[in-house]
Enzyme design. Sequence first.
Site, PDB file in Angstrom:
ATOM      1  N   LYS A  27      41.786  20.382 -12.008  1.00 12.86           N
ATOM      2  CA  LYS A  27      42.727  21.369 -12.555  1.00 12.86           C
ATOM      3  C   LYS A  27      42.163  22.123 -13.758  1.00 12.86           C
ATOM      4  CE  LYS A  27      47.005  20.680 -10.438  1.00 12.86           C
ATOM      5  NZ  LYS A  27      46.963  19.297  -9.945  1.00 12.86           N
ATOM      6  N   SER A  73      53.520  17.875 -13.683  1.00  7.81           N
ATOM      7  CA  SER A  73      53.757  16.437 -13.716  1.00  7.81           C
ATOM      8  C   SER A  73      52.537  15.709 -14.265  1.00  7.81           C
ATOM      9  CB  SER A  73      54.080  15.927 -12.312  1.00  7.81           C
ATOM     10  OG  SER A  73      53.023  16.246 -11.437  1.00  7.81           O
ATOM     11  N   GLU A 100      48.170  15.473   3.085  1.00  7.44           N
ATOM     12  CA  GLU A 100      49.381  15.205   2.307  1.00  7.44           C
ATOM     13  C   GLU A 100      49.785  13.738   2.402  1.00  7.44           C
ATOM     14  OE1 GLU A 100      52.194  19.084   2.414  1.00  7.44           O
ATOM     15  OE2 GLU A 100      52.051  17.980   4.292  1.00  7.44           O
ATOM     16  N   GLY A 138      55.595  13.300   1.790  1.00  5.53           N
ATOM     17  CA  GLY A 138      55.719  14.685   1.310  1.00  5.53           C
ATOM     18  C   GLY A 138      54.976  15.646   2.216  1.00  5.53           C
ATOM     19  N   ASP A 189      55.625  18.548   3.528  1.00  8.72           N
ATOM     20  CA  ASP A 189      56.153  19.919   3.615  1.00  8.72           C
ATOM     21  C   ASP A 189      55.098  20.916   4.087  1.00  8.72           C
ATOM     22  OD1 ASP A 189      55.278  19.248   0.757  1.00  8.72           O
ATOM     23  OD2 ASP A 189      55.207  21.426   0.774  1.00  8.72           O
ATOM     24  N   SER A 231      39.846  14.506  -5.975  1.00  6.92           N
ATOM     25  CA  SER A 231      40.417  15.519  -6.876  1.00  6.92           C
ATOM     26  C   SER A 231      40.610  15.071  -8.322  1.00  6.92           C
ATOM     27  CB  SER A 231      41.741  16.024  -6.307  1.00  6.92           C
ATOM     28  OG  SER A 231      42.655  14.953  -6.168  1.00  6.92           O
TER      29      SER A 231
END
Length: 320
Positions: free
Chosen positions: A53, A78, A204, A208, A210, A304
């Site tokens: 990030k 978060s 995923e 979750g 989606d 990650s």
Amino acid sequence: MRLPEFADIQAAAGRLRGHAHRTPVLRSATADARTGASLFFKCENFQRMGAFKFRGAYNAIACLTPAQRAAGVIAFSSGNHAQAIALAARLQSVRATIVMPSDAPAPKLAATREYGGEVVTYDRWAEDREALTRRLAAERGLALVPPYDHRDVIAGQGTAALELLEDAGHLDALFVCLGGGGLLSGCALAAAALSPSCAVFGVEPEAGDDGRRSLRAGRIVTIAVPKTIADGAMTTHLGELTFPIIQRHVRDIPTVSDAQLIETMRFFAERMKMVVEPTGCLAAAAAFAEAHAWRGCRVGVVVSGGNVDLARYAQWLAAA
Ligand SMILES: *Cc1c(COP(=O)(O)O)cnc(C)c1O
């Protein structure tokens, strides 16, 4: 906002040079033997503040106008995006306000404050963080840097795959974890440009899914906040920018269980001597589970991040 393109990723790489770490691409003879493939792990757990990030955050802040830099930035997260914005802002002498859930992992809250961010907390299950953040941004005149649905953020995240492909060469497949899709869409753009025949997969948590449902439905599907140990992938929907890129460049979205994540955390600790957070294990867990399809192939895996509460980490490994 126009969709990011490969040129934006190349420009981001120029801005990050000398500021982000060029993280190592590690190999594991055990992983290769277990899968029959050649695996290339891009280790963003060794990135500054412990996750990819930093790339998107640094790039987005570097792209602000002088007036925006003077006013400061605000972000909601978060965890890792919060630390990334706090650190990237401090390095560029910009003030950062961070909106975080009150139940975020303690080390992530503490690290965000240590990096110099002003933390505002909210109740994850009761309050709408986006509305709260937008209100604060308007009141204080701050530039909002969202965690994934932003051109400069996506372009920054894409530099992880750009470096992986530069270092490893052509890949037949690339596995990337998926929350809101900033990392996946950026990496998919880089792969499409540098290794066009590479099959890109987003991964995923089972709870979750989606993104998987959105890909099937052809529109962005929103779910309730998923309960999973992969706290970096507790997003409820993809973004307006990330979804069309994923639709175009991502082949499929497999899911993995929390039990598979724990098994993969243990693999990284035992075999590769790395602390990887649950969300950081998504891509590798899927690559291990789907290895039968990739025997003899060159497979990239984006690891990650590595920010994890060590007490919980010890419990997960002990119970495995
Ligand atoms: C944020 C995050 C993700 C998910 O990234 P998106 O860009 O939201 O898809 C995955 N792993 C880690 C460690 C993260 O911090």
